[in-house]
Design an enzyme around this catalytic site. Structure first.
Site, PDB file in Angstrom:
ATOM      1  N   TYR A 102       5.956  -1.099   1.407  1.00  0.00           N
ATOM      2  CA  TYR A 102       4.718  -1.719   1.997  1.00  0.00           C
ATOM      3  C   TYR A 102       3.542  -1.748   1.134  1.00  0.00           C
ATOM      4  O   TYR A 102       3.659  -1.198  -0.066  1.00  0.00           O
ATOM      5  CB  TYR A 102       4.463  -0.593   3.047  1.00  0.00           C
ATOM      6  CG  TYR A 102       3.864   0.712   2.830  1.00  0.00           C
ATOM      7  CD1 TYR A 102       2.245   0.753   3.008  1.00  0.00           C
ATOM      8  CD2 TYR A 102       4.569   1.669   2.280  1.00  0.00           C
ATOM      9  CE1 TYR A 102       1.890   2.188   2.743  1.00  0.00           C
ATOM     10  CE2 TYR A 102       3.957   2.944   2.003  1.00  0.00           C
ATOM     11  CZ  TYR A 102       2.571   3.189   2.044  1.00  0.00           C
ATOM     12  OH  TYR A 102       1.910   4.142   1.856  1.00  0.00           O
ATOM     13  N   LYS A 142       6.226   2.197  -3.702  1.00  0.00           N
ATOM     14  CA  LYS A 142       5.385   2.401  -2.696  1.00  0.00           C
ATOM     15  C   LYS A 142       6.432   2.182  -1.270  1.00  0.00           C
ATOM     16  O   LYS A 142       6.624   1.151  -0.598  1.00  0.00           O
ATOM     17  CB  LYS A 142       4.260   1.263  -2.364  1.00  0.00           C
ATOM     18  CG  LYS A 142       3.282   1.701  -1.327  1.00  0.00           C
ATOM     19  CD  LYS A 142       2.150   0.906  -1.702  1.00  0.00           C
ATOM     20  CE  LYS A 142       0.868   1.454  -0.591  1.00  0.00           C
ATOM     21  NZ  LYS A 142       0.360   2.853  -0.798  1.00  0.00           N
ATOM     22  N   GLU A 157      -1.415  13.922  -6.597  1.00  0.00           N
ATOM     23  CA  GLU A 157      -2.041  13.044  -5.937  1.00  0.00           C
ATOM     24  C   GLU A 157      -2.217  13.470  -4.440  1.00  0.00           C
ATOM     25  O   GLU A 157      -1.654  14.499  -4.140  1.00  0.00           O
ATOM     26  CB  GLU A 157      -1.501  11.763  -6.007  1.00  0.00           C
ATOM     27  CG  GLU A 157      -0.047  11.717  -5.288  1.00  0.00           C
ATOM     28  CD  GLU A 157       0.964  10.306  -5.392  1.00  0.00           C
ATOM     29  OE1 GLU A 157       0.125   9.378  -5.871  1.00  0.00           O
ATOM     30  OE2 GLU A 157       1.849  10.214  -5.392  1.00  0.00           O
ATOM     31  N   LEU A 168       1.921   7.515  -7.658  1.00  0.00           N
ATOM     32  CA  LEU A 168       1.688   5.946  -7.373  1.00  0.00           C
ATOM     33  C   LEU A 168       0.616   5.525  -8.146  1.00  0.00           C
ATOM     34  O   LEU A 168      -0.484   6.033  -8.240  1.00  0.00           O
ATOM     35  CB  LEU A 168       1.498   5.727  -5.975  1.00  0.00           C
ATOM     36  CG  LEU A 168       1.276   4.416  -5.513  1.00  0.00           C
ATOM     37  CD1 LEU A 168       2.793   3.629  -5.629  1.00  0.00           C
ATOM     38  CD2 LEU A 168       0.917   4.142  -4.191  1.00  0.00           C
TER      39      LEU A 168
END
Length: 287
Positions: free
Chosen positions: A33, A149, A182, A207
């Site tokens: 996505y 992702k 993250e 990411l």
């Protein structure tokens, strides 16, 4: 006006939108996505988002649902039909519909494409920037390929729920060595005592956020130093500033982590400076 979604070639009422029960996104989280900000009638950093989509699809060996130019037009049409000037669109591509089987379906199975769009209230984002947000740390329990992702976000959802129950707005993943990775839906930055912006390298383990990448361009424009290196929870807790970047929030200052105030417990000047300059530097494509 009712919201409109794009689902596999059709624009339909959001309330009527659906996918097949054997779509592999539903059965296996077998898809990817993108989420992209819309601001003042412009799509922000679309080229970089589509480049990352291409990488995610390639890594999972999923074919593009249509050509890139056609997809851009569908995105723009979805935004227009939803009258979005400030908000976002969400795009999801899965491996498609096939009899439930762990191995990939037959070659030629068409991928599924869903695009939704919605308006957001800029005042809510502004209030969070003015007040700052709170975060907690959690052990990283995700799969190894977080550089893709993927729509497989159950650990992220669990972490965000844990943050909510602790009175915070984000959960920050920490690796086995006590180093910051993250957020559940963000990249993490600190400002060290010398005023350098520090974020973890994105080659592996996090990411490569699009906002993170553009913020580096912003920092260069502003003459700010950036260091891509690992940093510990203790270094984060003693930093001059901590902030989070994401497409839908740009740059949220963090005022406390695990209940401990960051610096003076108020949003810092560096995060404000890069946030204010961001839109001028970012790519903007008119809807």
């Amino acid at each position: 006006m009712p919201r409109i979604a794009y689902v596999n070639g059709r624009y339909v009422k959001h309330s009527d939108a659906s996918v097949h029960i054997e779509d592999r996104g539903y059965q296996f989280a077998d898809g990817v996505y993108e989420v992209c900000e819309v601001r003042h009638g412009y799509i922000v950093d679309l080229t970089r988002h589509l480049n990352r989509l291409d990488r995610s699809l390639s890594e999972l060996r999923i074919t593009w649902p249509m050509g890139r130019a056609a997809l851009t037009q569908v995105i723009r049409q979805t935004l227009r039909r939803n009258h979005v000037r400030d908000g976002l669109f969400y795009l999801q591509v899965t491996r498609g519909v096939a009899r439930r089987d762990h191995v990939f379906p037959a070659e030629g199975t068409p991928p599924s494409l869903v695009i939704t769009a919605k308006s957001t209230d800029p005042k809510i984002i502004a209030a969070k920037n003015a007040n700052g947000i709170r975060a907690i740390t959690v052990a990283d329990n995700r799969w190894d390929r977080v550089d893709i992702k993927s729509i497989g976000l159950l650990p992220n959802a669990m972490a965000r729920q844990q943050a909510k129950e602790a009175g915070a707005q984000e959960a920050i993943y920490v690796d086995a060595d006590g180093m910051v990775k993250e957020g559940a839906a963000t990249n993490v930055w600190i400002v060290d005592p010398d005023g350098t912006l520090v974020t973890r390298p994105a080659e592996h383990g996090i990411l490569r956020g699009i906002t993170r990448t553009t913020l580096m361009d912003v920092a260069a424009r502003l003459g700010l130093k950036i260091a891509e290196r690992n940093f510990s929870v203790s270094e984060m807790l003693t930093a001059r500033e901590v902030f989070l970047t994401a497409a839908t929030s740009i740059c949220f200052p963090v005022v406390s982590v695990d209940g401990q105030a960051i610096a003076n417990g108020h949003p810092g000047s560096v995060s404000q400076k890069v946030r204010e300059a961001f839109f001028d530097v970012a790519e903007k494509i008119a809807i």
